[in-house]
Scaffold this active site. Structure first.
Site, PDB file in Angstrom:
ATOM      1  N   GLU A   1       0.864  -1.174   0.079  1.00  0.00           N
ATOM      2  CA  GLU A   1       0.129  -0.141  -0.071  1.00  0.00           C
ATOM      3  C   GLU A   1       0.888   1.260  -0.036  1.00  0.00           C
ATOM      4  OE1 GLU A   1      -2.207   0.064   3.574  1.00  0.00           O
ATOM      5  OE2 GLU A   1      -3.326  -1.950   3.200  1.00  0.00           O
TER       6      GLU A   1
ATOM      7  N   CYS B   1       3.663   8.381   1.633  1.00  0.00           N
ATOM      8  CA  CYS B   1       3.756   7.662   2.679  1.00  0.00           C
ATOM      9  C   CYS B   1       3.930   6.126   2.027  1.00  0.00           C
ATOM     10  CB  CYS B   1       2.398   7.259   3.796  1.00  0.00           C
ATOM     11  SG  CYS B   1       2.970   6.095   4.972  1.00  0.00           S
TER      12      CYS B   1
ATOM     13  N   CYS C   1       5.650  -7.411   7.476  1.00  0.00           N
ATOM     14  CA  CYS C   1       6.712  -7.100   8.204  1.00  0.00           C
ATOM     15  C   CYS C   1       7.247  -7.819   9.287  1.00  0.00           C
ATOM     16  CB  CYS C   1       6.359  -5.475   9.267  1.00  0.00           C
ATOM     17  SG  CYS C   1       7.568  -4.879  10.294  1.00  0.00           S
TER      18      CYS C   1
ATOM     19  N   CYS D   1       4.557  -6.015  15.370  1.00  0.00           N
ATOM     20  CA  CYS D   1       3.995  -5.406  16.446  1.00  0.00           C
ATOM     21  C   CYS D   1       2.386  -5.892  16.532  1.00  0.00           C
ATOM     22  CB  CYS D   1       3.947  -4.023  16.259  1.00  0.00           C
ATOM     23  SG  CYS D   1       5.457  -3.444  15.879  1.00  0.00           S
TER      24      CYS D   1
ATOM     25  N   CYS E   1      -0.530  -3.561  14.929  1.00  0.00           N
ATOM     26  CA  CYS E   1      -0.129  -3.029  13.594  1.00  0.00           C
ATOM     27  C   CYS E   1      -0.848  -4.107  12.743  1.00  0.00           C
ATOM     28  CB  CYS E   1       1.337  -2.788  13.531  1.00  0.00           C
ATOM     29  SG  CYS E   1       1.693  -2.402  11.694  1.00  0.00           S
TER      30      CYS E   1
ATOM     31  N   GLY F   1       6.120  -2.311   6.494  1.00  0.00           N
ATOM     32  CA  GLY F   1       7.308  -2.691   6.617  1.00  0.00           C
ATOM     33  C   GLY F   1       8.403  -2.021   7.505  1.00  0.00           C
ATOM     34  N   GLU F   2       9.400  -2.523   7.905  1.00  0.00           N
ATOM     35  CA  GLU F   2      10.305  -1.873   8.815  1.00  0.00           C
ATOM     36  C   GLU F   2      11.501  -1.361   7.695  1.00  0.00           C
ATOM     37  OE1 GLU F   2      11.229  -0.639  11.795  1.00  0.00           O
ATOM     38  OE2 GLU F   2      12.994  -0.216  10.786  1.00  0.00           O
TER      39      GLU F   2
ATOM     40  N   SER G   1      10.988   6.145   9.235  1.00  0.00           N
ATOM     41  CA  SER G   1      10.449   5.728  10.611  1.00  0.00           C
ATOM     42  C   SER G   1      11.087   4.283  10.881  1.00  0.00           C
ATOM     43  CB  SER G   1       8.884   5.767  10.328  1.00  0.00           C
ATOM     44  OG  SER G   1       8.515   5.263  11.861  1.00  0.00           O
TER      45      SER G   1
ATOM     46  N   SER H   1       9.548   4.648  16.419  1.00  0.00           N
ATOM     47  CA  SER H   1       8.321   4.511  17.092  1.00  0.00           C
ATOM     48  C   SER H   1       8.378   4.024  18.490  1.00  0.00           C
ATOM     49  CB  SER H   1       7.786   3.547  16.067  1.00  0.00           C
ATOM     50  OG  SER H   1       7.321   3.874  14.910  1.00  0.00           O
ATOM     51  N   LEU H   2       8.300   5.002  19.569  1.00  0.00           N
ATOM     52  CA  LEU H   2       8.485   4.474  20.774  1.00  0.00           C
ATOM     53  C   LEU H   2       7.377   3.298  21.280  1.00  0.00           C
ATOM     54  CD1 LEU H   2      10.403   7.289  22.776  1.00  0.00           C
ATOM     55  CD2 LEU H   2      11.264   5.072  22.074  1.00  0.00           C
ATOM     56  N   HIS H   3       6.051   4.324  21.239  1.00  0.00           N
ATOM     57  CA  HIS H   3       4.999   3.941  21.916  1.00  0.00           C
ATOM     58  C   HIS H   3       4.976   3.343  23.488  1.00  0.00           C
ATOM     59  CE1 HIS H   3       4.445   4.100  17.866  1.00  0.00           C
ATOM     60  NE2 HIS H   3       4.797   2.844  17.459  1.00  0.00           N
TER      61      HIS H   3
ATOM     62  N   ASN I   1      -5.114   4.153  15.300  1.00  0.00           N
ATOM     63  CA  ASN I   1      -6.225   3.745  14.474  1.00  0.00           C
ATOM     64  C   ASN I   1      -6.799   2.913  14.963  1.00  0.00           C
ATOM     65  OD1 ASN I   1      -6.006   5.502  11.921  1.00  0.00           O
ATOM     66  ND2 ASN I   1      -4.007   4.539  11.640  1.00  0.00           N
TER      67      ASN I   1
ATOM     68  N   CYS J   1      -1.600   2.078   8.350  1.00  0.00           N
ATOM     69  CA  CYS J   1      -0.496   0.962   7.943  1.00  0.00           C
ATOM     70  C   CYS J   1      -1.115  -0.393   7.867  1.00  0.00           C
ATOM     71  CB  CYS J   1       0.722   0.982   8.985  1.00  0.00           C
ATOM     72  SG  CYS J   1       1.901  -0.013   8.793  1.00  0.00           S
TER      73      CYS J   1
HETATM   74  N1  SAH Z   1       8.091  -0.036  10.742  1.00  0.00           N
HETATM   75  C1  SAH Z   1       8.288   1.305  10.930  1.00  0.00           C
HETATM   76  C2  SAH Z   1       7.584   2.157   9.872  1.00  0.00           C
HETATM   77  C3  SAH Z   1       6.218   1.596   9.327  1.00  0.00           C
HETATM   78  S1  SAH Z   1       4.906   1.845  10.860  1.00  0.00           S
HETATM   79  C4  SAH Z   1       7.891   1.648  12.384  1.00  0.00           C
HETATM   80  O1  SAH Z   1       7.321   0.928  12.963  1.00  0.00           O
HETATM   81  O2  SAH Z   1       8.162   2.852  12.503  1.00  0.00           O
HETATM   82  C5  SAH Z   1       4.601   3.301  10.485  1.00  0.00           C
HETATM   83  C6  SAH Z   1       3.786   4.228  11.556  1.00  0.00           C
HETATM   84  O3  SAH Z   1       2.514   3.543  11.714  1.00  0.00           O
HETATM   85  C7  SAH Z   1       4.662   3.641  12.944  1.00  0.00           C
HETATM   86  O4  SAH Z   1       4.778   4.754  13.825  1.00  0.00           O
HETATM   87  C8  SAH Z   1       3.431   2.792  13.430  1.00  0.00           C
HETATM   88  O5  SAH Z   1       3.687   2.799  14.756  1.00  0.00           O
HETATM   89  C9  SAH Z   1       2.166   3.252  13.034  1.00  0.00           C
HETATM   90  N2  SAH Z   1       1.024   2.176  13.088  1.00  0.00           N
HETATM   91  C10 SAH Z   1       1.028   1.116  13.056  1.00  0.00           C
HETATM   92  N3  SAH Z   1      -0.296   0.579  13.557  1.00  0.00           N
HETATM   93  C11 SAH Z   1      -0.963   1.509  13.808  1.00  0.00           C
HETATM   94  C12 SAH Z   1      -2.330   1.877  14.449  1.00  0.00           C
HETATM   95  N4  SAH Z   1      -3.055   0.859  14.733  1.00  0.00           N
HETATM   96  N5  SAH Z   1      -2.562   3.043  14.651  1.00  0.00           N
HETATM   97  C13 SAH Z   1      -1.847   4.304  14.577  1.00  0.00           C
HETATM   98  N6  SAH Z   1      -0.456   4.054  14.142  1.00  0.00           N
HETATM   99  C14 SAH Z   1      -0.260   2.940  13.787  1.00  0.00           C
HETATM  100 FE1  SF4 Z   2       6.316  -3.345  11.354  1.00  0.00          FE
HETATM  101 FE2  SF4 Z   2       6.109  -0.802  11.865  1.00  0.00          FE
HETATM  102 FE3  SF4 Z   2       3.904  -2.311  11.837  1.00  0.00          FE
HETATM  103 FE4  SF4 Z   2       5.550  -2.571  13.796  1.00  0.00          FE
HETATM  104  S1  SF4 Z   2       4.450  -0.774  13.472  1.00  0.00           S
HETATM  105  S2  SF4 Z   2       4.752  -4.232  12.530  1.00  0.00           S
HETATM  106  S3  SF4 Z   2       7.631  -2.411  12.925  1.00  0.00           S
HETATM  107  S4  SF4 Z   2       5.376  -1.785  10.149  1.00  0.00           S
END
Ligand code: SAH
Ligand code: SF4
Length: 352
Positions: free
Chosen positions: A90, A108, A115, A119, A122, A167-168, A199, A222-224, A298, A341
């Site tokens: 996408e 984006c 990936c 996570c 995600c 993806g990462e 990212s 991406s800390l979270h 999201n 994502c």
């Molecule tokens: N893998 C990398 C880049 C792609 S993910 C990373 O994790 O940084 C891109 C962004 O989308 C990241 O900040 C990720 O945390 C966010 N993302 C993934 N799932 C999400 C969700 N359910 N709600 C909001 N942001 C989300």
């Molecule tokens: Fe991969 Fe980024 Fe999604 Fe985590 S948030 S699964 S690192 S794409």
């Protein structure tokens, strides 16, 4: 078949010469691909017909086929692309109105099919990992959208690229970097390094590698979560690269490049959204030259990861500001089209 966008400028030259053409034709061809945003070899009017015929036989201009498209109420456009092997990825284009009545566009971009980080919150992470994208597949996402913008409005262009799609990116460093160099090159798209952001979920060796690159692109981490215990659950790579060394790699990155790191923090209701969590985050990143980007989750289909109420988001932001952390709450884009994502692809995979 050679995919032309997979080639570096030097490789493109070699390829053109291998077809029996003079070297300067490579420059012309490159110009057609990245500046002319050509859609076919026929368009390349200043290339001899015989050369264009050879290209048609030996090379392909596109690696992506648009398979589905959705437009949100806020005009975010998301396209699901099929790759040559039938996998899907996408890409999303997000318009941001400027104070002077114009529009700036951020694209984006995806870097992998699925990936490997996995996570829990995600949509992409839950799809598993298939493969890395090639440099050409990364570049073609940009070229397709750049062409689309130009065709719709001749002066419109992509202003910023964020590698925040599926993806990462850091787990596909070589292809990513090849694509970034072409995007930046004056013979490529000519996009400033400052207008590109990677990212990452926090791959420390790659952050170190990035800090030594000549091109200084932006880094978002991406800390979270602000504790290893919680982050280990949300972002499994934390079990390998823990918070303390990660933050220190970010500090080194700032010291080497002078570029402020941005920390992404998705807010999940009842998981990481309390004032106490805000204080832990402030404590972790305080004194660093950084910026915190708060992202209300999201709402995905996966249970348990919902966005907090607006009041909770505001309270979190206020607490960070009180502790002198610069932060912004990211405006959500394309929520009604599941532009998060990997979400569109999830729906696509289920419908197959
Ligand atoms: N893998 C990398 C880049 C792609 S993910 C990373 O994790 O940084 C891109 C962004 O989308 C990241 O900040 C990720 O945390 C966010 N993302 C993934 N799932 C999400 C969700 N359910 N709600 C909001 N942001 C989300
Ligand atoms: Fe991969 Fe980024 Fe999604 Fe985590 S948030 S699964 S690192 S794409």
């Amino acid at each position: 078949m050679i995919s032309l966008t997979d080639l570096t400028a030097a490789q493109l030259r070699e390829f053109v010469v291998s077809l029996g053409e003079p070297e300067y034709r490579a420059k012309q061809l490159q110009h057609w691909i990245y500046r002319g945003l050509a859609n076919s070899f026929e368009e390349m009017a200043n290339l001899p017909k015989s050369f264009r015929e050879k290209l048609t036989q030996k090379a392909q201009l596109h690696t992506l086929i648009p398979a589905q498209e959705v437009t949100a109420r806020d005009d975010t456009v998301k396209v699901l692309f099929s790759l040559v092997d039938g996998s899907t990825i996408e890409t999303a284009l997000m318009p941001y109105p400027t104070p002077t009545g114009g529009t700036r566009y951020t694209l984006c971009v995806s870097t992998q099919v699925g990936c490997p980080i996995g996570c829990a919150f995600c949509a992409t992470g839950q799809q598993g990992f298939e493969r890395n994208l090639t440099a050409g597949e990364i570049l073609d996402q940009v070229l397709l959208f750049a062409r689309r913008l130009r065709d719709r409005q001749s002066d419109a262009r992509i202003d910023n690229i964020v590698f925040m799609g599926m993806g990462e990116p850091m787990a596909n460093y070589d292809a990513l970097w090849q694509a970034i160099e072409m995007l930046n090159s004056p013979e490529g798209l000519g996009l400033g390094a400052r207008n590109m952001t990677i990212s990452t979920s926090g791959l420390i060796p790659q952050i170190e590698r990035l800090s030594k690159e000549k091109l200084q692109v932006g880094l978002a981490v991406s800390l979270h979560a602000a504790t290893d215990e919680l982050r280990g659950k949300l972002v499994p790579i934390n079990r390998k690269y823990a918070l303390k060394p990660l933050i220190s790699a970010c500090r080194d990155y700032f010291e080497k490049t002078g570029r402020r790191v941005s920390f992404e923090y998705i807010l999940f209701e009842g998981i990481n959204d309390s004032p106490r969590d805000a204080r832990a985050l402030a404590h972790l990143i305080q004194g660093r030259n950084c910026h915190a980007n708060l992202i209300p989750a999201n709402p995905t289909k996966s249970r348990g990861y919902r966005p907090p109420s607006q009041e909770t988001v505001q309270a979190f932001e206020q607490e960070l500001k009180r502790l002198s952390i610069t932060c912004t709450v990211r405006s959500r884009k394309g929520v009604d089209i599941e532009a998060g994502c990997g979400q569109l692809r999830s729906r696509f995979l289920k419908s197959k």
